[in-house]
Scaffold this motif. Sequence first.
Motif, PDB file in Angstrom:
ATOM      1  N   MET A  12       0.849  -1.193   0.000  1.00  0.00           N
ATOM      2  CA  MET A  12       0.000   0.000   0.000  1.00  0.00           C
ATOM      3  C   MET A  12       0.890   1.252   0.000  1.00  0.00           C
ATOM      4  O   MET A  12       1.718   1.423   0.889  1.00  0.00           O
ATOM      5  N   SER A  13       0.697   2.111  -1.003  1.00  0.00           N
ATOM      6  CA  SER A  13       1.518   3.317  -1.124  1.00  0.00           C
ATOM      7  C   SER A  13       1.056   4.396  -0.149  1.00  0.00           C
ATOM      8  O   SER A  13      -0.051   4.344   0.394  1.00  0.00           O
ATOM      9  N   TRP A  14       1.939   5.397   0.052  1.00  0.00           N
ATOM     10  CA  TRP A  14       1.577   6.513   0.923  1.00  0.00           C
ATOM     11  C   TRP A  14       0.413   7.314   0.341  1.00  0.00           C
ATOM     12  O   TRP A  14      -0.404   7.871   1.075  1.00  0.00           O
ATOM     13  N   LEU A  15       0.327   7.363  -0.989  1.00  0.00           N
ATOM     14  CA  LEU A  15      -0.798   8.046  -1.629  1.00  0.00           C
ATOM     15  C   LEU A  15      -2.108   7.365  -1.277  1.00  0.00           C
ATOM     16  O   LEU A  15      -3.101   8.025  -0.926  1.00  0.00           O
ATOM     17  N   GLU A  16      -2.111   6.035  -1.353  1.00  0.00           N
ATOM     18  CA  GLU A  16      -3.315   5.279  -1.019  1.00  0.00           C
ATOM     19  C   GLU A  16      -3.682   5.438   0.450  1.00  0.00           C
ATOM     20  O   GLU A  16      -4.856   5.657   0.792  1.00  0.00           O
ATOM     21  N   VAL A  17      -2.690   5.343   1.324  1.00  0.00           N
ATOM     22  CA  VAL A  17      -2.927   5.515   2.760  1.00  0.00           C
ATOM     23  C   VAL A  17      -3.511   6.888   3.050  1.00  0.00           C
ATOM     24  O   VAL A  17      -4.507   7.028   3.777  1.00  0.00           O
ATOM     25  N   SER A  18      -2.903   7.918   2.469  1.00  0.00           N
ATOM     26  CA  SER A  18      -3.363   9.291   2.703  1.00  0.00           C
ATOM     27  C   SER A  18      -4.776   9.503   2.174  1.00  0.00           C
ATOM     28  O   SER A  18      -5.608  10.134   2.838  1.00  0.00           O
ATOM     29  N   ALA A  19      -5.063   8.958   0.981  1.00  0.00           N
ATOM     30  CA  ALA A  19      -6.383   9.142   0.377  1.00  0.00           C
ATOM     31  C   ALA A  19      -7.469   8.477   1.220  1.00  0.00           C
ATOM     32  O   ALA A  19      -8.539   9.063   1.449  1.00  0.00           O
ATOM     33  N   ILE A  20      -7.210   7.265   1.696  1.00  0.00           N
ATOM     34  CA  ILE A  20      -8.209   6.552   2.499  1.00  0.00           C
ATOM     35  C   ILE A  20      -8.392   7.225   3.851  1.00  0.00           C
ATOM     36  O   ILE A  20      -9.514   7.358   4.355  1.00  0.00           O
ATOM     37  N   LEU A  21      -7.295   7.694   4.431  1.00  0.00           N
ATOM     38  CA  LEU A  21      -7.376   8.387   5.717  1.00  0.00           C
ATOM     39  C   LEU A  21      -8.186   9.674   5.595  1.00  0.00           C
ATOM     40  O   LEU A  21      -9.065   9.953   6.422  1.00  0.00           O
ATOM     41  N   LEU A  22      -7.918  10.460   4.566  1.00  0.00           N
ATOM     42  CA  LEU A  22      -8.650  11.708   4.352  1.00  0.00           C
ATOM     43  C   LEU A  22     -10.118  11.441   4.024  1.00  0.00           C
ATOM     44  O   LEU A  22     -11.004  12.193   4.452  1.00  0.00           O
ATOM     45  N   ASN A  48     -10.920  -6.243   5.681  1.00  0.00           N
ATOM     46  CA  ASN A  48      -9.539  -5.800   5.473  1.00  0.00           C
ATOM     47  C   ASN A  48      -9.198  -4.874   6.639  1.00  0.00           C
ATOM     48  O   ASN A  48      -9.623  -3.722   6.682  1.00  0.00           O
ATOM     49  N   TRP A  49      -8.413  -5.376   7.584  1.00  0.00           N
ATOM     50  CA  TRP A  49      -8.191  -4.650   8.828  1.00  0.00           C
ATOM     51  C   TRP A  49      -7.335  -3.402   8.650  1.00  0.00           C
ATOM     52  O   TRP A  49      -7.451  -2.445   9.439  1.00  0.00           O
ATOM     53  N   VAL A  50      -6.511  -3.370   7.629  1.00  0.00           N
ATOM     54  CA  VAL A  50      -5.752  -2.142   7.361  1.00  0.00           C
ATOM     55  C   VAL A  50      -6.700  -1.025   6.954  1.00  0.00           C
ATOM     56  O   VAL A  50      -6.611   0.117   7.440  1.00  0.00           O
ATOM     57  N   ILE A  51      -7.650  -1.362   6.071  1.00  0.00           N
ATOM     58  CA  ILE A  51      -8.652  -0.390   5.633  1.00  0.00           C
ATOM     59  C   ILE A  51      -9.513   0.047   6.816  1.00  0.00           C
ATOM     60  O   ILE A  51      -9.801   1.242   6.992  1.00  0.00           O
ATOM     61  N   VAL A  52      -9.914  -0.904   7.628  1.00  0.00           N
ATOM     62  CA  VAL A  52     -10.721  -0.591   8.810  1.00  0.00           C
ATOM     63  C   VAL A  52      -9.995   0.414   9.702  1.00  0.00           C
ATOM     64  O   VAL A  52     -10.579   1.413  10.157  1.00  0.00           O
ATOM     65  N   GLY A  53      -8.711   0.160   9.951  1.00  0.00           N
ATOM     66  CA  GLY A  53      -7.945   1.036  10.829  1.00  0.00           C
ATOM     67  C   GLY A  53      -7.802   2.448  10.276  1.00  0.00           C
ATOM     68  O   GLY A  53      -7.964   3.434  11.009  1.00  0.00           O
ATOM     69  N   LEU A  54      -7.504   2.550   8.981  1.00  0.00           N
ATOM     70  CA  LEU A  54      -7.336   3.874   8.368  1.00  0.00           C
ATOM     71  C   LEU A  54      -8.640   4.673   8.400  1.00  0.00           C
ATOM     72  O   LEU A  54      -8.658   5.858   8.756  1.00  0.00           O
ATOM     73  N   ILE A  55      -9.741   4.023   8.024  1.00  0.00           N
ATOM     74  CA  ILE A  55     -11.025   4.723   8.028  1.00  0.00           C
ATOM     75  C   ILE A  55     -11.440   5.067   9.452  1.00  0.00           C
ATOM     76  O   ILE A  55     -11.993   6.153   9.708  1.00  0.00           O
ATOM     77  N   ALA A  56     -11.168   4.182  10.401  1.00  0.00           N
ATOM     78  CA  ALA A  56     -11.543   4.434  11.793  1.00  0.00           C
ATOM     79  C   ALA A  56     -10.819   5.662  12.341  1.00  0.00           C
ATOM     80  O   ALA A  56     -11.432   6.513  13.006  1.00  0.00           O
ATOM     81  N   ILE A  57      -9.518   5.776  12.077  1.00  0.00           N
ATOM     82  CA  ILE A  57      -8.759   6.931  12.552  1.00  0.00           C
ATOM     83  C   ILE A  57      -9.317   8.219  11.944  1.00  0.00           C
ATOM     84  O   ILE A  57      -9.572   9.215  12.642  1.00  0.00           O
ATOM     85  N   VAL A  84     -17.840  -5.939  -2.010  1.00  0.00           N
ATOM     86  CA  VAL A  84     -18.393  -6.438  -0.744  1.00  0.00           C
ATOM     87  C   VAL A  84     -17.389  -6.246   0.386  1.00  0.00           C
ATOM     88  O   VAL A  84     -17.739  -5.777   1.479  1.00  0.00           O
ATOM     89  N   SER A  85     -16.137  -6.575   0.145  1.00  0.00           N
ATOM     90  CA  SER A  85     -15.108  -6.391   1.156  1.00  0.00           C
ATOM     91  C   SER A  85     -14.950  -4.910   1.507  1.00  0.00           C
ATOM     92  O   SER A  85     -14.791  -4.545   2.685  1.00  0.00           O
ATOM     93  N   ALA A  86     -15.008  -4.047   0.496  1.00  0.00           N
ATOM     94  CA  ALA A  86     -14.892  -2.612   0.733  1.00  0.00           C
ATOM     95  C   ALA A  86     -16.061  -2.109   1.583  1.00  0.00           C
ATOM     96  O   ALA A  86     -15.879  -1.307   2.516  1.00  0.00           O
ATOM     97  N   LEU A 145     -17.225  -1.169   9.262  1.00  0.00           N
ATOM     98  CA  LEU A 145     -16.477  -1.331  10.507  1.00  0.00           C
ATOM     99  C   LEU A 145     -15.718  -0.061  10.880  1.00  0.00           C
ATOM    100  O   LEU A 145     -15.747   0.400  12.024  1.00  0.00           O
ATOM    101  N   GLY A 146     -15.049   0.522   9.910  1.00  0.00           N
ATOM    102  CA  GLY A 146     -14.248   1.707  10.179  1.00  0.00           C
ATOM    103  C   GLY A 146     -15.074   2.906  10.602  1.00  0.00           C
ATOM    104  O   GLY A 146     -14.669   3.681  11.477  1.00  0.00           O
ATOM    105  N   LEU A 147     -16.251   3.070  10.018  1.00  0.00           N
ATOM    106  CA  LEU A 147     -17.079   4.242  10.301  1.00  0.00           C
ATOM    107  C   LEU A 147     -17.721   4.205  11.689  1.00  0.00           C
ATOM    108  O   LEU A 147     -18.260   5.218  12.144  1.00  0.00           O
ATOM    109  N   VAL A 148     -17.664   3.055  12.366  1.00  0.00           N
ATOM    110  CA  VAL A 148     -18.181   2.982  13.734  1.00  0.00           C
ATOM    111  C   VAL A 148     -17.458   3.985  14.631  1.00  0.00           C
ATOM    112  O   VAL A 148     -18.064   4.624  15.500  1.00  0.00           O
TER     113      VAL A 148
END
Length: 253
Positions: free
Chosen positions: A1-11, A206-215, A42-44, A50-53
């Motif tokens: 996962m690139s920093w661009l992807e991480v930043s985009a999902i976090l934002l 996908n727990w990485v996605i969950v964590g980024l969206i949750a933060i 479906v995974s997304a 989960l993340g939006l909780v």
Amino acid sequence: MSWLEVSAILLAGVWAGTINTVVGSGTLVTFPTLLFFGYPPVSANISNSLGLVAGGLSGTWGYRREIRPLRALLVRLAPASLLGAIIGALLLLVLPESAFEAIVPALIVLALVLVVFGPRLNAWAAQHHATEITGSRFVILIVGILFSGMYGGYFGAAQGVLLIGLMSVLLPNGLQEINGAKNVLGLIVNFTAAMVFLVVDPSQVNWVIVGLIAIGAFIGGLLGARIGRSMPPWLLRLTIVVIGVVAIVVLLV
């Protein structure tokens, strides 16, 4: 996962958490972002729920003053949201995504009409001594909350618009209190659906996605509460309508 992807999902999580607390429809930000980066739908959707909780928790905390007068009512409404979320989450796992596509835009249009004309309908109800929740109005409210929960458990985009439209007509409360109630019920739906996904099909998470969206969503929930509570009713109502229209366009295109 690139920093661009991480930043985009976090934002996207921050923006979604903010929108969900003020109005709803945050899924229309995070879900397309995840699809853009190639995650299966479906995974997304499940990971997003989960993340939006986390955003629901912070947004509800931010609206705690407005929620306090409605605690007794919310205790009575919560089971309908919980049951609806379970049904909707199970439907997501067994039905094709196209099953709800035809009715979702119509539901959002109905919700926007209720939001726009809610004050007039409430004024009419007050003239007819309906400033309290009668038995028939409560039954309609429960059924509406149940179906909103089903939709929220299935997909969730614009669930907040549906809830605000419904409660604007059936409850004799101000828009800010209704928005606080929406945050509580939306949190119940997202959390319940997330638990169903974890129990029934944890491989889709996908727990990485969950964590980024949750933060991001947690930060956004705090921002959204500050922004939403500062809005006068007319501006909050206008914001709801604008975001609802955007949701319709996105879902139809």
